[in-house]
Design a protein around this motif. Structure first.
Motif, short mmCIF file in Angstrom:
data_model
loop_
_atom_site.label_atom_id
_atom_site.label_comp_id
_atom_site.label_asym_id
_atom_site.label_seq_id
_atom_site.Cartn_x
_atom_site.Cartn_y
_atom_site.Cartn_z
N GLU A 104 0.81 -1.22 0.00
CA GLU A 104 0.00 0.00 0.00
C GLU A 104 0.84 1.27 0.00
O GLU A 104 0.42 2.30 -0.54
N LEU A 105 2.03 1.22 0.60
CA LEU A 105 2.89 2.41 0.57
C LEU A 105 3.30 2.73 -0.86
O LEU A 105 3.25 3.89 -1.30
N ALA A 106 3.67 1.70 -1.60
CA ALA A 106 4.00 1.92 -3.00
C ALA A 106 2.80 2.45 -3.77
O ALA A 106 2.93 3.30 -4.66
N ALA A 107 1.61 1.97 -3.42
CA ALA A 107 0.41 2.38 -4.14
C ALA A 107 0.15 3.87 -3.99
O ALA A 107 -0.10 4.58 -4.98
N ILE A 108 0.20 4.38 -2.76
CA ILE A 108 -0.08 5.81 -2.60
C ILE A 108 1.06 6.66 -3.15
O ILE A 108 0.82 7.74 -3.71
N LEU A 109 2.28 6.19 -3.05
CA LEU A 109 3.40 6.96 -3.60
C LEU A 109 3.28 7.07 -5.12
O LEU A 109 3.55 8.13 -5.70
N MET A 110 2.89 5.99 -5.77
CA MET A 110 2.69 6.06 -7.22
C MET A 110 1.56 7.03 -7.57
O MET A 110 1.66 7.80 -8.54
N ALA A 111 0.47 6.98 -6.80
CA ALA A 111 -0.65 7.88 -7.06
C ALA A 111 -0.23 9.34 -6.85
O ALA A 111 -0.61 10.23 -7.62
N ILE A 112 0.56 9.60 -5.82
CA ILE A 112 1.06 10.96 -5.57
C ILE A 112 1.94 11.41 -6.74
O ILE A 112 1.84 12.55 -7.21
N LEU A 165 -0.64 1.87 6.44
CA LEU A 165 0.67 1.88 5.80
C LEU A 165 0.89 3.12 4.94
O LEU A 165 2.02 3.48 4.65
N MET A 166 -0.18 3.75 4.53
CA MET A 166 -0.08 4.92 3.66
C MET A 166 0.13 6.24 4.41
O MET A 166 0.36 7.27 3.79
N VAL A 167 0.04 6.20 5.72
CA VAL A 167 -0.08 7.43 6.50
C VAL A 167 1.08 8.40 6.28
O VAL A 167 0.86 9.61 6.11
N GLU A 168 2.33 7.94 6.32
CA GLU A 168 3.44 8.87 6.16
C GLU A 168 3.40 9.54 4.79
O GLU A 168 3.65 10.75 4.66
N ALA A 169 3.08 8.76 3.75
CA ALA A 169 2.99 9.34 2.41
C ALA A 169 1.81 10.30 2.30
O ALA A 169 1.87 11.28 1.55
N LEU A 170 0.74 10.04 3.05
CA LEU A 170 -0.38 10.99 3.08
C LEU A 170 0.09 12.35 3.58
O LEU A 170 -0.27 13.40 3.03
#
Length: 609
Positions: A256-264, A284-289
């Motif tokens: 999920e971290l990779a997922a949000i980073l790619m979306a960003i 898992l996405m929180v820091e990237a959020l």
């Protein structure tokens, strides 16, 4: 003819309960009936009890009922578990080879309808695997519903397998339909007729995740990255299925971290981008959020809630992530939170989220849950009109504007609104660093200057006040001068609406206040919405699907409105009108009796007020 009819299909995982229920719901919808379908399944690939409930009526439906008319039992356990839910004289269809004692059904006031379903499948179609087709056709025969609607679904479902398979299933369906109608058609008192000819229904049958994904596509989504996680996976799957046709890039990531980073990253480059997940993945996405908040990136996150903490109950439902979504990641930064309550609202939220994300240059979180994600509902085609969706890209600086620019471009320019002109990377005058550290207007890192920190922090947070006027006012439904006001948000819309209708039918003046835009709250409009009810002395009762009343806490913090009386559900099952009425009775609400508390409105039992 019955005002409405409710069918429940039960069996083990792997017996086709979900696909059979969805197929029958589609057949009813093709007859122009209003349909609501919901499923209950365990987090096991095979084994464990599953059921699917299909409710059909000539009037609009919004939630599952408590009582049923007809049970389609694929195994013996389903008979034992669900016969008690039948209205008096309701029927149980099952294969006559199952070790079911018909007298145990009769004792509970229901009718046994044994049929040779497996035998019909083998003799008419050549394979026992077609017994589910026989069972569905038998249900249609007992209730007198035209077989042609089910046959159209059979043709669609088996088209890829060829005419031979289609014809075999049609023969099975015809045989089972005739057999059930001949044996039990007179005994079963509830009949259901289509409203429109085949092909003329004004409805589309769709679940919340499909509607959200369709709305996202209409809103210009061109990139989605995700790691599959129940109950969000079907958002991703729908866009995968339609991605090639509409030019959407879809990427299944390693986590999920990779997922949000790619979306960003995609959003940073100018694509309307999103990711979808559930609570564990969102954790898992929180820091990237937080990085998206600092970099002011317009990313959309669909967060489909399920019971937590940790793995929790993967296939169940809850509204337990509201405050988590509001406070996720370290520090303060602006975000917008939407919580659609119906499939129609999910479509709107899917499209609107991208406009809000780009207009205010911040993350937008769409809160759904397993109940809304998986429940199917008939929606008028006009409510899913892609042509009505307008695209607003906000303060986007075009290349020709950059060509004319003489001053240095400031990506994070301090403005009264908090919104800075946004140029996409690629132009020679728009070269800047995507900086997750605190930065200047030009995105530079300058030794943690205190004055700069204050200016930039205040700039970002001003977006909340700028966005607040665009947040939707809660919708009021029901009596104008209520004795009882039920306050809810998100997917609780349907069950609460039906509870309000039943209270009014029983002589209790009731209404509901339903929220879809949760953050930032339009505080003054919310206060104005509640003011007449406070003056009228209405009892304000919070209804939501978690143990602590999270929205009640948020509402009190933001507006001072205190909802001390509460109806909360947190056992992993969806709210229903019957559950709400039962809890209102526990709160001492007058004019609600135990004898009429099921909240089902089905015919054939004393539970109708």
């Amino acid at each position: 003819m019955a005002e409405e009819l409710v069918l429940k299909l039960g069996g083990e995982a792997g017996q086709g309960v979900e696909s059979s229920g969805a197929g029958f719901a589609k057949a009813l919808a093709r007859g122009g009936l209003s349909v609501f379908g919901s499923q209950d399944y365990m987090s096991r690939i095979r084994g464990g009890h599953n059921f699917y409930m299909v409710r059909a009526s000539r009037r609009p439906l919004y939630a599952p009922p408590e009582r049923i008319h007809l049970l389609l039992a694929f195994d013996e356990e389903s008979v034992h578990l669900h016969t008690s839910e039948l209205v008096p004289a309701g029927g149980v269809i099952y294969d006559e080879a199952l070790p079911v004692d018909a007298d145990t059904i009769r004792v509970q006031g229901a009718q046994p309808f044994p049929l040779p379903l497996n035998k019909i499948a083998e003799e008419s179609g050549g394979s026992k695997i077609m017994s589910n087709t026989a069972a569905l056709a038998a249900a249609a025969g007992v209730m007198g519903y035209g077989l042609g609607y089910l046959e159209s679904v059979i043709r669609d479902n088996f088209r890829k397998k060829g005419e031979k398979v289609i014809d075999a299933n049609l023969k099975v369906a015809q045989t089972a339909y005739n057999e059930a109608r001949q044996r039990y058609g007179e005994s079963f008192p509830w009949k259901l007729e289509p409203v429109t000819p085949l092909g003329k229904s004004p409805y589309v049958l769709i679940n919340g995740n499909q509607a959200l994904a369709m709305g996202a596509l209409a809103g210009g989504c061109r990139f989605i990255s995700a790691y599959p996680m129940t109950p969000a996976s079907s958002i991703f799957e729908w866009l995968i299925d339609h991605g090639d046709q509409y030019g959407v890039v879809t990427k299944q990531c390693e986590d999920e971290l990779a997922a949000i980073l790619m979306a960003i990253g995609a959003a940073h480059m100018g694509a309307r981008a999103m990711t979808s997940t559930s609570g564990g993945g969102f954790s898992l996405m929180v820091e990237a959020l937080g990085m998206a908040g600092m970099m002011e990136e317009p990313v959309v996150i669909a967060l489909a809630q399920r019971p937590g903490p940790s793995t929790g109950m993967p296939t169940r439902t809850e509204q337990g992530d509201l405050l988590f979504a509001l406070h996720a990641s370290q520090g303060d930064f602006p975000r917008i939170i939407l919580a659609p309550g119906t499939a129609e609202e999910a479509f709107q939220a899917g499209a609107r989220a991208f406009n809000l994300a780009e207009k205010y240059q911040l993350p937008v979180i769409i809160l759904t849950d397993a109940f809304l994600a998986n429940s199917v509902k008939t929606v008028e085609r006009s409510q899913l009109a892609v042509s009505k969706v307008e695209i607003d890209r906000g303060e986007l600086v075009r290349a020709e504007e950059l060509d004319r620019m003489t001053e240095r471009y400031a990506r994070y320019k301090v403005t009264p609104s908090g919104i800075s002109p946004r140029a996409l990377p690629g132009h020679p005058k728009a070269v800047y660093l995507g900086n997750s550290d605190e930065h200047t207007e030009f995105s530079n890192f300058e030794d943690e200057d205190a004055g700069n920190r204050v200016r930039m922090h205040q700039k970002r947070m001003r977006k909340l006040d700028t966005a607040r006027p665009e947040m939707q006012t809660p919708v009021v439904y029901g009596a104008h001068e209520p004795e009882v006001t039920l306050v809810c948000w998100g997917s609780s819309h349907g069950p609460v609406r039906e509870a309000v209708d039943q209270l009014n039918t029983r002589g209790v003046a009731a209404n509901m206040v339903h929220f879809t835009d949760l953050w930032p709250l339009p505080q003054e409009r919310v206060k104005a919405t509640f003011a007449p009810f406070a003056e009228n002395g209405s009892r304000l009762i919070l209804v939501e699907g978690n143990i602590t009343g999270q929205f009640g806490r948020l509402l009190r913090a933001e507006t001072g409105i205190n909802l001390e009386e509460r109806v909360l559900r947190y056992d992993g099952r969806p709210l229903t009108a019957g559950y709400i009425l039962e809890k209102l009775l526990d709160l001492g609400l007058a004019a609600v009796s135990r004898d009429g508390v099921a909240g089902d409105r089905v015919e054939g039992g004393s539970r109708i007020a």
